[in-house]
Write an enzyme that holds these catalytic residues in place. Structure first.
Site, mmCIF file in Angstrom:
data_model
loop_
_atom_site.group_PDB
_atom_site.id
_atom_site.type_symbol
_atom_site.label_atom_id
_atom_site.label_comp_id
_atom_site.label_asym_id
_atom_site.label_seq_id
_atom_site.Cartn_x
_atom_site.Cartn_y
_atom_site.Cartn_z
ATOM 1 C CE LYS A 191 -3.991 -2.155 -0.413
ATOM 2 N NZ LYS A 191 -3.503 -3.400 -0.548
HETATM 3 C C1 PLP Z 1 -9.759 -2.882 -1.784
HETATM 4 C C2 PLP Z 1 -8.942 -3.713 -0.830
HETATM 5 N N1 PLP Z 1 -9.658 -3.764 0.341
HETATM 6 C C3 PLP Z 1 -9.270 -4.604 1.379
HETATM 7 C C4 PLP Z 1 -8.061 -4.637 1.473
HETATM 8 C C5 PLP Z 1 -7.526 -5.626 2.661
HETATM 9 O O1 PLP Z 1 -6.521 -5.077 3.261
HETATM 10 P P1 PLP Z 1 -5.380 -6.063 4.252
HETATM 11 O O2 PLP Z 1 -4.520 -6.789 3.155
HETATM 12 O O3 PLP Z 1 -4.828 -4.994 5.050
HETATM 13 O O4 PLP Z 1 -6.435 -6.937 5.298
HETATM 14 C C6 PLP Z 1 -7.232 -4.532 0.333
HETATM 15 C C7 PLP Z 1 -5.514 -4.867 0.279
HETATM 16 O O5 PLP Z 1 -5.197 -5.715 0.782
HETATM 17 C C8 PLP Z 1 -7.622 -3.819 -0.701
HETATM 18 O O6 PLP Z 1 -6.893 -3.673 -1.728
#
Ligand code: PLP
Length: 389
Positions: A191
């Site tokens: 990110k």
């Molecule tokens: C659009 C979106 N929603 C949710 C997530 C979930 O985040 P995490 O990987 O921190 O659980 C991500 C990325 O991984 C994402 O790109």
């Protein structure tokens, strides 16, 4: 010898991370609570302009807590953008609820207010309004929040804004992720800023955020012994990783500027490819341009983006297709789906014709030139073989 690999979006450290980590270690704050946890929550909520924030072990955990706080349970319906990563919708399944997927629209590639309106109308006439609408801001671009929030308000349905990819972006001067009852961010390694893994739930409802912290620490009741009346989760973030987050947040605006600059260089270099369309930026919004993405219109050009991806791979460059819409995923077979228009499924067209380019804020001009050269070469070859075939 092959050239070093160019990744889609690798972590980019600021140089200040060690200072916060060292402090945490020196003061023995190694637990999933402590001064960095409190400060990271305060600093992020100040940055985005929400009343509060609760840090979590991932963005997915933050979405899960939001659904739990909205009392989403067995058999309930939850509307969700179809064009997204599976993490947006998995928490719907954790709750035993049923996802209904909403298509994209062409101006932002995000949730179509048009499709949402039809879905809400149908849900009302079925007497089964959704418990929440999860609206996702992909690749840094905000969805049409005015239209979406106003529709949801009209039907009294709360909005969860999945801003995992849009931290630092804006919609009409307000930070992305602050438009719904809850917003979530992700600090996964790819990110715009990262804690290696982590997330944040933001809201103006500070009581709800206190409840989120309670649920995220195994729902431990205030008692001397361990007392539990509710099912909870282990979803908080370590004080060490929160320190990494603080150092990353200090440079977030620089990271947005760097990714926007990378996007502009791609635009200049690729503009003459027939049928190319880079992801639009809706007027009145500012995208963090987390990933530069484009489509090639199949009515204009025979060039296939999956061939470009393959050829970039051969040159040790990572690129990916756009998200496969969730209504097409075997996991969600049979789920209801509302297209943008009856004969116009925008998310499927995007998936069939688009790709994401390496966009990390630490990418050098030389590396970006390698990417540009690989794309142009693939396009040239594909066009030449089309003419001769
Ligand atoms: C659009 C979106 N929603 C949710 C997530 C979930 O985040 P995490 O990987 O921190 O659980 C991500 C990325 O991984 C994402 O790109």
């Amino acid at each position: 010898m092959s050239l070093p690999k160019i990744l889609l979006s690798p972590p980019h450290l600021s140089g200040n991370e060690e200072k916060y980590i060292e402090q945490a270690i020196k003061t023995n704050w190694i637990a999933p609570l402590g001064p960095n946890v409190d400060a990271f929550e305060r600093e992020l909520s100040q940055y985005v302009g929400s009343k509060g924030a609760a840090v979590t072990s991932s963005g997915t955990a933050a979405i899960h807590l939001a659904l739990e706080l909205l009392d989403v349970g067995q058999g309930d319906k939850v509307f969700c953008s179809s064009f997204t990563f599976v993490a947006s919708a998995n928490p719907i399944l954790y709750q035993g609820a049923e996802p209904v997927f909403i298509d994209s629209e062409p101006d932002t590639w995000n949730m179509s207010p048009h499709a949402l309106e039809r879905a809400l109308e149908d849900a009302q006439s079925d007497g089964e309004l959704p418990k929440a609408v999860i609206v996702v801001n992909l690749y840094g671009q905000s969805a049409k929040m005015d239209e979406i929030v106003s529709l949801c308000n009209q039907y009294g349905v709360p909005v969860v804004e999945d801003a995992a990819e849009s931290l630092g972006s804006e919609y009409k001067g307000k930070k992305s992720g602050t438009f719904g009852k809850f917003g979530i961010y992700s600090f996964n390694g790819n990110k715009i800023i990262t804690t290696s893994g982590g997330g944040m739930l933001v809201s103006d409802d500070e009581e709800a955020l206190d409840r989120a912290r309670f649920l995220a620490t195994q729902a431990r009741e205030p008692a001397l012994h361990y007392e539990h009346c509710h099912m909870g989760y282990n979803y908080r973030l370590s004080n060490i990783l929160a320190g990494v987050g603080r150092a990353q947040l200090e440079v977030l605006d620089d990271r947005v500027a760097a990714r926007r600059r990378i996007f502009e260089r791609y635009v200049d270099a690729l503009a003459d490819i027939p049928g190319i369309e880079l992801m639009p930026e809706l007027e009145g919004t500012l995208s963090n341009r987390w990933l530069t993405t484009f489509t090639i219109d199949p009515d204009v050009s025979p060039v296939k983006t999956d061939k470009i991806i393959q050829e970039m791979g051969e040159r040790n460059i990572e690129s990916r297709p756009l998200w496969k819409p969730l209504h097409l995923q075997p996991l969600f077979k049979g789920a209801r789906f509302y297209p943008h228009e009856e004969d116009n499924v925008v998310s499927e067209q995007l998936f069939a014709s688009g790709l994401c380019l390496p966009s990390g804020s630490s990418m050098s001009d030389e590396d970006q030139d390698r990417v540009i050269d690989a794309i142009k070469n693939s396009v040239r070859k594909q066009l030449a073989s089309f003419v001769t075939s």
